[in-house]
Design a protein around this motif. Structure first.
Motif, PDB file in Angstrom:
ATOM      1  N   ILE A   1      -4.502   2.883  -3.573  1.00  0.00           N
ATOM      2  CA  ILE A   1      -5.861   3.358  -3.333  1.00  0.00           C
ATOM      3  C   ILE A   1      -6.047   3.375  -1.819  1.00  0.00           C
ATOM      4  CG2 ILE A   1      -8.298   2.717  -3.466  1.00  0.00           C
ATOM      5  CD1 ILE A   1      -7.722   1.592  -6.245  1.00  0.00           C
ATOM      6  N   VAL A   2      -6.674   4.411  -1.319  1.00  0.00           N
ATOM      7  CA  VAL A   2      -7.009   4.491   0.103  1.00  0.00           C
ATOM      8  C   VAL A   2      -8.529   4.586   0.191  1.00  0.00           C
ATOM      9  CG1 VAL A   2      -6.769   5.831   2.225  1.00  0.00           C
ATOM     10  CG2 VAL A   2      -4.806   5.541   0.697  1.00  0.00           C
ATOM     11  N   TYR A   3      -9.104   3.735   1.027  1.00  0.00           N
ATOM     12  CA  TYR A   3     -10.558   3.680   1.170  1.00  0.00           C
ATOM     13  C   TYR A   3     -10.966   4.060   2.581  1.00  0.00           C
ATOM     14  CZ  TYR A   3     -15.344   2.016   1.196  1.00  0.00           C
ATOM     15  OH  TYR A   3     -16.702   1.946   1.314  1.00  0.00           O
ATOM     16  N   THR A   4     -12.010   4.884   2.677  1.00  0.00           N
ATOM     17  CA  THR A   4     -12.616   5.221   3.957  1.00  0.00           C
ATOM     18  C   THR A   4     -14.082   5.533   3.723  1.00  0.00           C
ATOM     19  OG1 THR A   4     -12.329   6.510   6.004  1.00  0.00           O
ATOM     20  CG2 THR A   4     -12.087   7.706   3.909  1.00  0.00           C
ATOM     21  N   THR A   5     -14.842   5.724   4.796  1.00  0.00           N
ATOM     22  CA  THR A   5     -16.252   6.067   4.679  1.00  0.00           C
ATOM     23  C   THR A   5     -16.555   7.281   5.548  1.00  0.00           C
ATOM     24  OG1 THR A   5     -16.848   4.542   6.459  1.00  0.00           O
ATOM     25  CG2 THR A   5     -16.988   3.705   4.194  1.00  0.00           C
TER      26      THR A   5
ATOM     27  N   VAL B   1     -21.134   7.487   2.931  1.00  0.00           N
ATOM     28  CA  VAL B   1     -20.500   7.820   1.664  1.00  0.00           C
ATOM     29  C   VAL B   1     -19.115   7.194   1.681  1.00  0.00           C
ATOM     30  CG1 VAL B   1     -19.678   9.671   0.160  1.00  0.00           C
ATOM     31  CG2 VAL B   1     -21.818   9.960   1.439  1.00  0.00           C
ATOM     32  N   GLY B   2     -18.876   6.272   0.768  1.00  0.00           N
ATOM     33  CA  GLY B   2     -17.574   5.642   0.640  1.00  0.00           C
ATOM     34  C   GLY B   2     -16.676   6.503  -0.234  1.00  0.00           C
ATOM     35  N   ALA B   3     -15.414   6.624   0.160  1.00  0.00           N
ATOM     36  CA  ALA B   3     -14.447   7.418  -0.594  1.00  0.00           C
ATOM     37  C   ALA B   3     -13.288   6.532  -1.012  1.00  0.00           C
ATOM     38  CB  ALA B   3     -13.937   8.581   0.242  1.00  0.00           C
ATOM     39  N   ILE B   4     -13.030   6.521  -2.319  1.00  0.00           N
ATOM     40  CA  ILE B   4     -11.859   5.840  -2.865  1.00  0.00           C
ATOM     41  C   ILE B   4     -10.908   6.931  -3.314  1.00  0.00           C
ATOM     42  CG2 ILE B   4     -10.983   4.352  -4.714  1.00  0.00           C
ATOM     43  CD1 ILE B   4     -13.808   3.071  -4.762  1.00  0.00           C
ATOM     44  N   TYR B   5      -9.749   6.997  -2.662  1.00  0.00           N
ATOM     45  CA  TYR B   5      -8.733   8.006  -2.969  1.00  0.00           C
ATOM     46  C   TYR B   5      -7.585   7.360  -3.721  1.00  0.00           C
ATOM     47  CZ  TYR B   5     -11.093  10.853   0.571  1.00  0.00           C
ATOM     48  OH  TYR B   5     -12.016  11.577   1.290  1.00  0.00           O
ATOM     49  N   LYS B   6      -7.120   8.023  -4.776  1.00  0.00           N
ATOM     50  CA  LYS B   6      -5.993   7.520  -5.565  1.00  0.00           C
ATOM     51  C   LYS B   6      -4.789   8.412  -5.302  1.00  0.00           C
ATOM     52  CE  LYS B   6      -9.493   6.162  -8.749  1.00  0.00           C
ATOM     53  NZ  LYS B   6     -10.310   6.715  -9.791  1.00  0.00           N
TER      54      LYS B   6
ATOM     55  N   MET C   1     -12.252   3.878   9.574  1.00  0.00           N
ATOM     56  CA  MET C   1     -11.515   2.826   8.898  1.00  0.00           C
ATOM     57  C   MET C   1     -10.776   3.498   7.748  1.00  0.00           C
ATOM     58  SD  MET C   1     -11.224   0.620   6.115  1.00  0.00           S
ATOM     59  CE  MET C   1     -12.700   0.942   5.216  1.00  0.00           C
ATOM     60  N   ILE C   2      -9.464   3.370   7.738  1.00  0.00           N
ATOM     61  CA  ILE C   2      -8.629   3.940   6.685  1.00  0.00           C
ATOM     62  C   ILE C   2      -7.771   2.795   6.151  1.00  0.00           C
ATOM     63  CG2 ILE C   2      -6.862   5.652   6.123  1.00  0.00           C
ATOM     64  CD1 ILE C   2      -7.835   7.183   8.702  1.00  0.00           C
TER      65      ILE C   2
END
Length: 104
Positions: A5-9, A53-58, A81-82
């Motif tokens: 999972i990759v998280y960024t905003t 807006v938070g993004a959760i990438y799979k 922040m990545i």
């Protein structure tokens, strides 16, 4: 498949959707979850309060470096922040679907 999972905003829905669409088109991610939230943080010596807006990438671990670099290029923040989160366990069906999307 080694899923991550990759998280960024992002500062707003428009930029989150635009970047996410490009990542999907490049098949760097299989899906994204976007959610608005309140953020509190230090910036230039002051505490700020904003909506983000938070993004959760799979995705799969082999896509990590290209995904990170693409996010850096496309991201509207000066210092985004990545974060990569390694998944310890993932159900087989979802893992197989990810493989078909990313590599099929």
């Amino acid at each position: 498949m080694e899923a991550i999972i990759v998280y960024t905003t992002f500062p707003n829905w428009e930029s989150a959707r635009e970047v996410t669409q490009k990542l999907l088109e490049k098949k760097l991610i299989v899906c994204a979850n976007l959610r608005e939230h309140e953020a509190m943080y230090w910036w230039q010596g002051e505490i700020k309060v904003d909506n983000e807006v938070g993004a959760i990438y799979k995705t799969e671990v082999s896509k990590w470096k290209e995904l990170r670099e693409t996010l850096k290029e496309l991201h509207p923040y000066e210092i985004p922040m990545i974060a990569r989160i390694d998944m310890d366990k993932l159900n087989r069906e979802y893992s197989e679907w990810m493989a078909r999307v990313l590599f099929g």
